[in-house]
Design a protein around this motif. Structure first.
Motif, mmCIF file in Angstrom:
data_model
loop_
_atom_site.group_PDB
_atom_site.id
_atom_site.type_symbol
_atom_site.label_atom_id
_atom_site.label_comp_id
_atom_site.label_asym_id
_atom_site.label_seq_id
_atom_site.Cartn_x
_atom_site.Cartn_y
_atom_site.Cartn_z
ATOM 1 N N TRP A 107 65.048 -12.638 68.964
ATOM 2 C CA TRP A 107 66.223 -12.209 69.723
ATOM 3 C C TRP A 107 67.486 -12.995 69.337
ATOM 4 C CZ3 TRP A 107 65.715 -7.823 72.278
ATOM 5 C CH2 TRP A 107 64.448 -7.409 72.674
ATOM 6 N N ASN A 108 67.330 -14.253 69.092
ATOM 7 C CA ASN A 108 68.528 -15.062 68.807
ATOM 8 C C ASN A 108 69.161 -14.722 67.460
ATOM 9 O OD1 ASN A 108 68.253 -16.452 71.221
ATOM 10 N ND2 ASN A 108 66.911 -18.019 70.301
ATOM 11 N N ALA A 109 68.354 -14.106 66.567
ATOM 12 C CA ALA A 109 68.890 -13.792 65.240
ATOM 13 C C ALA A 109 69.491 -12.397 65.157
ATOM 14 C CB ALA A 109 67.783 -13.935 64.192
ATOM 15 N N LEU A 110 69.336 -11.571 66.238
ATOM 16 C CA LEU A 110 69.815 -10.187 66.172
ATOM 17 C C LEU A 110 71.333 -10.109 66.057
ATOM 18 C CD1 LEU A 110 67.513 -8.414 68.798
ATOM 19 C CD2 LEU A 110 67.323 -8.408 66.303
ATOM 20 N N LYS A 111 72.032 -11.079 66.644
ATOM 21 C CA LYS A 111 73.497 -11.030 66.618
ATOM 22 C C LYS A 111 74.056 -11.251 65.213
ATOM 23 C CE LYS A 111 73.774 -15.909 67.934
ATOM 24 N NZ LYS A 111 74.267 -16.871 68.947
ATOM 25 N N ASN A 112 73.219 -11.776 64.288
ATOM 26 C CA ASN A 112 73.680 -12.043 62.919
ATOM 27 C C ASN A 112 73.461 -10.874 61.973
ATOM 28 O OD1 ASN A 112 74.424 -14.679 63.643
ATOM 29 N ND2 ASN A 112 72.299 -15.383 63.355
ATOM 30 N N GLY A 113 72.852 -9.798 62.466
ATOM 31 C CA GLY A 113 72.634 -8.640 61.612
ATOM 32 C C GLY A 113 71.154 -8.353 61.442
ATOM 33 N N PRO A 114 70.801 -7.502 60.451
ATOM 34 C CA PRO A 114 69.406 -7.126 60.241
ATOM 35 C C PRO A 114 68.537 -8.346 59.953
ATOM 36 C CG PRO A 114 70.866 -5.670 59.030
ATOM 37 C CD PRO A 114 71.715 -6.787 59.542
ATOM 38 N N VAL A 115 67.326 -8.319 60.498
ATOM 39 C CA VAL A 115 66.354 -9.396 60.303
ATOM 40 C C VAL A 115 65.135 -8.815 59.595
ATOM 41 C CG1 VAL A 115 64.892 -11.112 61.419
ATOM 42 C CG2 VAL A 115 67.162 -10.600 62.358
ATOM 43 N N LEU A 116 64.658 -9.519 58.565
ATOM 44 C CA LEU A 116 63.476 -9.088 57.809
ATOM 45 C C LEU A 116 62.376 -10.118 58.004
ATOM 46 C CD1 LEU A 116 65.293 -7.948 54.569
ATOM 47 C CD2 LEU A 116 63.957 -6.459 56.045
ATOM 48 N N ILE A 117 61.206 -9.647 58.403
ATOM 49 C CA ILE A 117 60.060 -10.523 58.590
ATOM 50 C C ILE A 117 58.834 -9.860 57.984
ATOM 51 C CG2 ILE A 117 61.004 -11.607 60.669
ATOM 52 C CD1 ILE A 117 59.142 -9.792 62.307
ATOM 53 N N SER A 118 57.800 -10.678 57.714
ATOM 54 C CA SER A 118 56.523 -10.166 57.226
ATOM 55 C C SER A 118 55.510 -10.227 58.347
ATOM 56 C CB SER A 118 56.036 -10.977 56.025
ATOM 57 O OG SER A 118 56.920 -10.858 54.942
ATOM 58 N N GLY A 119 54.587 -9.267 58.371
ATOM 59 C CA GLY A 119 53.577 -9.239 59.405
ATOM 60 C C GLY A 119 52.427 -8.341 59.011
ATOM 61 N N ALA A 120 51.658 -7.906 60.003
ATOM 62 C CA ALA A 120 50.530 -7.009 59.753
ATOM 63 C C ALA A 120 50.450 -6.008 60.905
ATOM 64 C CB ALA A 120 49.239 -7.798 59.640
ATOM 65 N N TYR A 121 50.075 -4.780 60.563
ATOM 66 C CA TYR A 121 49.929 -3.735 61.584
ATOM 67 C C TYR A 121 48.843 -2.774 61.127
ATOM 68 C CZ TYR A 121 51.072 -0.155 65.027
ATOM 69 O OH TYR A 121 51.002 0.764 66.051
#
Length: 456
Positions: A107-121
Motif C-alpha cells: 500500500w505504501n508504494a502505490l502512491k509512487n506508481g505501478p508496482v511489480l512483484i514476483s509471486g505464485a498463483y
C-alpha cells in the motif's frame, strides 16, 4: 631424461581448447543472465501498460467504485502464458476479475506508481503488476487497486531460445577457432621440427653451429645448442690432442724400454747385464715421470673448460706447495725464502689446477735452476696479485720464452720428461684469465711470474 606423455603440440592444443571451453561457458552464463534480464524488462513493460489500461477504466460514481475492463487489457499476452487479474474497490472488495486472486499489496508504494512483484498463483510462478487509483473517499486507504498477473513461461522460453541460438554460434566459432589454433600452433612449432631434422641429418661427429633462421623466441634455444656443441667440440679436440700427444711421446721411451729388455735377456756378461739393468731403471723412471706429466697435462686441459672457480687464498696455497716441494729435501744447499702478506690474498680460481701450476714451476726451479737461491714473492699490484718465482740459475733465454709455453718444446741439458711443466702453467693461467710472464729483475735473477686478478 624424462619424456612427457604428451607432446608440446598436444598440450598447447589441449590448453587452448580448455581456455576456449571455459570462455564459452562463461559467455553462455553471461548471455543467459543478460537475456533473462532483458526479457523480464520487456515483458514487465508490457504487463505495466496492460494494468495501466485497466486502472484507467476505473471511476467513482454514486458513492461506488466502477470499472469497465478493456478486453485488450486482459487478453493473453502470449500463447504460452496464463493471465489473471482483479480490481478492488476502496473497501477491498473484488469488483471485477478473479475473486481468489489476492496477492499482498504494498500500500505504501502505490502512491509512487505501478508496482511489480514476483509471486505464485495456482501453482504457477507469476509476475504481478499493481496500480492504485485514488478515489474521492475518506479513510486510510482511498485506493481502488487494479492487479494483473502473468505466468513467466514466455520470458523464460525467449531467454532459452536466444541462449540456445547463441550456444550454436559459439560452438561453431569455437570449433573453427580450435582448427585455426591447431594450424597456427603447428606453424609456430615448425622451427623446432626443423632443428630436430637438422640434428638428425648430421653426422655424429659434426659439431659445427646450427645455421637456421628461427623466430626470436627460439633463438636462445639455438644459441644454447650451438654453445653446447662448441664446448663439446673443444672437449673432443682436447681429448684427441691428449691422445695424440700421449701416443707420440710414449712411443720412443717404450721402444727404448723394450730394446733394453731384449738386450738384457740375450746378454751373458754380468757387467753388461748390470749396465742394461741400470739403463732400464733410468728409462723406467723417465717413463713414469712422462706418464705422470701427461696425466697432469690432460687433467689441466679438461678442468680448464669445466671446473668452477671459487675464492682461494693464494698465499696459503703457495706456502703449502712450498712445504711439499721441500719435504723431500733438495740434493744441494739452497737458500729458500717465501714472502707473502699476512692477510689472505684471495683470487677466484680452481685450486686443483692452480696447485698443479705452482707445483710444476717449483719443480722446474729446484730441478733445473736455482743453484743456490730460490725466492717466492706474492705482491699486490693495483687489482692484481703477482706471484714471482726467482732463482739464481741461468734462466731461459728471451728467444725461447714463447716456445717453452708450448708442450713438448725442444729442451737442452739432457733433461728428462716431456717439457710440460711451463706448458701446464700456461694452460692454467689461460683458464684463469691470467698471465704467465718471464723476466730478469734488477739483480739479474731470472723470474717466472704468475699474474692473477684479485677477487672482489
Amino acid at each position: 631424461m624424462k619424456v612427457a606423455k604428451n607432446s608440446l603440440y598436444t598440450r598447447l592444443v589441449t590448453r587452448t581448447g580448455a581456455i576456449l571451453a571455459i570462455s564459452a561457458a562463461v559467455s553462455l552464463v553471461a548471455i543467459w543472465l543478460a537475456t533473462n534480464y532483458a526479457a523480464s524488462q520487456a515483458y514487465d513493460r508490457i504487463l505495466t501498460s496492460k494494468v495501466l489500461q485497466i486502472a484507467g477504466s476505473i471511476w467513482y460514481q454514486n458513492n461506488a467504485v466502477n470499472v469497465d475492463v478493456p478486453i485488450a487489457a486482459i487478453s493473453e499476452l502470449s500463447p504460452d502464458d496464463k493471465t489473471f487479474y482483479a480490481v478492488l474497490d476502496t473497501n477491498g472488495r473484488t469488483i471485477a476479475g478473479d475473486i481468489n486472486f489476492r496477492p499482498d499489496i504494498p500500500w505504501n508504494a502505490l502512491k509512487n506508481g505501478p508496482v511489480l512483484i514476483s509471486g505464485a498463483y495456482e501453482g504457477h510462478p507469476v509476475r504481478i503488476a499493481i496500480v492504485g487509483r485514488r478515489m474521492p473517499v475518506a479513510g486510510p486507504r482511498p485506493w481502488a487497486v487494479a492487479m494483473l498477473a502473468q505466468t513467466t513461461n514466455a520470458r523464460l522460453s525467449f531467454a532459452r531460445d536466444l541462449t540456445a541460438d547463441t550456444f550454436i554460434v559459439i560452438l561453431v566459432m569455437g570449433i573453427l577457432t580450435i582448427i585455426a589454433a591447431m594450424f597456427t600452433l603447428f606453424q609456430a612449432l615448425s622451427p623446432l621440427k626443423r632443428i630436430e631434422q637438422s640434428l638428425r641429418k648430421r653426422d655424429p661427429l659434426e659439431l659445427s653451429p646450427l645455421s637456421l633462421e628461427v623466430p626470436a623466441e627460439i633463438r636462445t634455444l639455438v644459441d644454447t645448442l650451438n654453445g653446447f656443441m662448441r664446448r663439446l667440440a673443444a672437449h673432443q679436440a682436447t681429448s684427441r690432442r691428449v691422445i695424440a700427444d700421449a701416443a707420440h711421446q710414449l712411443r720412443t721411451p717404450v721402444t727404448a724400454l723394450l730394446s733394453q729388455m731384449e738386450l738384457l735377456s740375450t746378454q751373458a756378461d754380468e757387467n753388461r747385464k748390470r749396465a742394461h739393468l741400470a739403463r732400464l731403471q733410468v728409462l723406467t723412471r723417465e717413463l713414469g715421470a712422462l706418464v705422470n706429466q701427461l696425466i697432469h697435462h690432460a687433467m689441466v686441459q679438461q678442468r680448464a673448460q669445466t671446473a668452477p672457480h671459487r675464492p682461494v687464498d693464494l698465499a696459503e696455497l703457495v706456502k703449502v706447495q712450498m712445504t711439499e716441494a721441500l719435504s723431500g729435501g733438495p740434493a744441494r744447499e739452497i737458500d729458500v725464502s717465501v714472502g707473502v702478506p699476512d692477510t689472505p690474498c684471495i683470487v677466484d680460481a680452481d685450486p686443483t689446477t692452480l696447485r698443479e701450476a705452482i707445483r710444476n714451476i717449483l719443480h722446474n726451479a729446484l730441478q733445473y735452476g736455482a743453484p743456490s737461491l730460490l725466492r717466492v714473492e706474492l705482491v699486490r699490484r693495483s687489482r692484481y696479485w703477482e706471484l714471482r718465482f726467482i732463482d739464481d740459475g741461468p734462466g731461459i733465454p728471451p728467444e725461447f720464452w714463447r716456445q717453452v709455453r708450448k708442450p713438448f718444446s725442444t729442451r737442452s741439458g739432457g733433461r728428462g720428461g716431456a717439457s710440460l711443466g711451463l706448458a701446464i702453467a700456461q694452460e692454467v693461467m689461460t683458464g684463469h684469465r691470467g698471465r704467465l710472464q718471464f723476466a730478469f729483475n734488477e739483480d739479474g735473477l731470472f723470474m717466472v711470474v704468475l699474474i692473477f686478478r684479485a677477487s672482489r
